[in-house]
Design a protein around this motif. Structure first.
Motif, short mmCIF file in Angstrom:
data_model
loop_
_atom_site.label_atom_id
_atom_site.label_comp_id
_atom_site.label_asym_id
_atom_site.label_seq_id
_atom_site.Cartn_x
_atom_site.Cartn_y
_atom_site.Cartn_z
N TYR A 1 0.86 -1.17 0.00
CA TYR A 1 0.00 0.00 0.00
C TYR A 1 0.90 1.23 0.00
O TYR A 1 1.95 1.24 0.66
CB TYR A 1 -0.90 0.00 1.23
CG TYR A 1 -1.95 1.08 1.23
CD1 TYR A 1 -3.05 1.00 0.39
CD2 TYR A 1 -1.83 2.19 2.06
CE1 TYR A 1 -4.03 1.98 0.39
CE2 TYR A 1 -2.80 3.18 2.06
CZ TYR A 1 -3.89 3.08 1.23
OH TYR A 1 -4.85 4.05 1.23
N ASN B 1 1.09 5.48 0.37
CA ASN B 1 0.58 6.84 0.61
C ASN B 1 1.44 7.75 -0.24
O ASN B 1 2.66 7.83 -0.05
CB ASN B 1 0.72 7.25 2.08
CG ASN B 1 -0.29 6.59 2.98
OD1 ASN B 1 0.08 6.06 4.02
ND2 ASN B 1 -1.55 6.59 2.63
N TRP C 1 6.37 9.31 -1.70
CA TRP C 1 5.48 8.26 -1.24
C TRP C 1 6.10 7.51 -0.07
O TRP C 1 7.31 7.50 0.11
CB TRP C 1 5.11 7.30 -2.36
CG TRP C 1 6.25 6.58 -3.00
CD1 TRP C 1 6.76 5.36 -2.66
CD2 TRP C 1 7.04 7.03 -4.11
NE1 TRP C 1 7.81 5.02 -3.49
CE2 TRP C 1 8.01 6.04 -4.38
CE3 TRP C 1 7.03 8.18 -4.89
CZ2 TRP C 1 8.94 6.15 -5.41
CZ3 TRP C 1 7.96 8.30 -5.91
CH2 TRP C 1 8.89 7.29 -6.16
N TRP D 1 3.86 0.84 2.64
CA TRP D 1 3.41 0.05 3.79
C TRP D 1 3.13 -1.38 3.33
O TRP D 1 2.92 -1.62 2.15
CB TRP D 1 2.11 0.64 4.35
CG TRP D 1 2.20 2.07 4.71
CD1 TRP D 1 1.98 3.14 3.88
CD2 TRP D 1 2.53 2.62 5.98
NE1 TRP D 1 2.15 4.31 4.57
CE2 TRP D 1 2.49 4.03 5.86
CE3 TRP D 1 2.84 2.06 7.21
CZ2 TRP D 1 2.76 4.87 6.93
CZ3 TRP D 1 3.12 2.91 8.28
CH2 TRP D 1 3.07 4.30 8.13
N LYS E 1 -2.97 -1.60 3.51
CA LYS E 1 -3.78 -0.44 3.89
C LYS E 1 -4.10 -0.45 5.39
O LYS E 1 -4.11 0.60 6.02
CB LYS E 1 -5.08 -0.41 3.08
CG LYS E 1 -5.95 0.81 3.35
CD LYS E 1 -7.20 0.79 2.49
CE LYS E 1 -8.04 2.04 2.59
NZ LYS E 1 -8.32 2.54 3.90
N ALA F 1 -1.19 0.98 7.27
CA ALA F 1 -1.11 2.43 7.04
C ALA F 1 -2.20 3.16 7.82
O ALA F 1 -1.94 4.16 8.48
CB ALA F 1 -1.23 2.73 5.55
N ASP F 2 -3.42 2.64 7.74
CA ASP F 2 -4.54 3.27 8.45
C ASP F 2 -4.34 3.24 9.95
O ASP F 2 -4.58 4.23 10.64
CB ASP F 2 -5.87 2.59 8.09
CG ASP F 2 -6.33 2.89 6.68
OD1 ASP F 2 -5.75 3.78 6.01
OD2 ASP F 2 -7.28 2.21 6.23
N HIS G 1 -1.83 5.89 11.19
CA HIS G 1 -2.10 7.31 10.98
C HIS G 1 -2.30 8.07 12.30
O HIS G 1 -1.64 9.07 12.55
CB HIS G 1 -3.30 7.51 10.06
CG HIS G 1 -3.59 8.95 9.81
ND1 HIS G 1 -2.81 9.73 8.99
CD2 HIS G 1 -4.56 9.76 10.29
CE1 HIS G 1 -3.29 10.96 8.98
NE2 HIS G 1 -4.35 11.00 9.76
N TYR H 1 -2.63 14.47 -1.83
CA TYR H 1 -2.21 13.17 -1.30
C TYR H 1 -3.31 12.14 -1.44
O TYR H 1 -4.48 12.48 -1.67
CB TYR H 1 -1.78 13.30 0.17
CG TYR H 1 -2.88 13.79 1.07
CD1 TYR H 1 -3.73 12.91 1.70
CD2 TYR H 1 -3.09 15.16 1.26
CE1 TYR H 1 -4.76 13.37 2.52
CE2 TYR H 1 -4.10 15.62 2.07
CZ TYR H 1 -4.94 14.73 2.70
OH TYR H 1 -5.95 15.18 3.50
N GLY I 1 -4.08 7.45 -1.00
CA GLY I 1 -3.62 6.09 -0.77
C GLY I 1 -3.87 5.23 -1.99
O GLY I 1 -4.92 5.36 -2.62
#
Length: 118
Positions: A2, A4, A69, A72, A75, A78-79, A82, A107, A109
């Motif tokens: 993933y 960002n 970027w 990860w 997702k 990454a989530d 955050h 930005y 994802g």
């Protein structure tokens, strides 16, 4: 995997300050699971006929485009990171004297569609 990703306009004279912010940011996100971070400074960013990087971030004269970027595992990682990243005490160092206008940052994802390596 993933990703960002983001683009931002940075005043040319703030290149070193931006690099320092990016390096400091890496120290934070890697603690929460980021696998890699890439920060690219504009070398050849042409103006487009319909749209382009500059228009996307409303770049002003004297600003350079950064294309970057963070990678990860997925997702979910990454989530989950955050809120932890944003609550990290080290993030307070970014509250003052940011070397760019974050309001104009673009930005999002992404999940890789094609990933090739030699």
């Amino acid at each position: 995997m993933y990703v960002n990703g983001f683009i931002v306009a940075v005043p040319e004279e703030n290149k070193q300050a931006y690099k320092q912010v990016a390096e400091s940011f890496w120290e934070i996100v890697k603690d929460y699971g980021a696998k890699s971070q890439v920060e690219c400074w504009e070398v050849d960013v042409p103006d487009g006929k319909t749209t382009d990087f500059r228009r996307a971030v409303k770049a002003k004269d004297g600003e350079k485009i950064v294309f970057a970027w963070v990678l990860w595992d997925d997702k979910e990682t990454a989530d989950a990171s955050h809120e932890k990243v944003m609550a990290d005490e080290r993030m307070k160092n970014f509250d003052k004297d940011m070397p760019f206008d974050g309001v104009r940052m673009v930005y999002g994802g992404f999940e890789p569609l094609v990933w090739k390596e030699a």
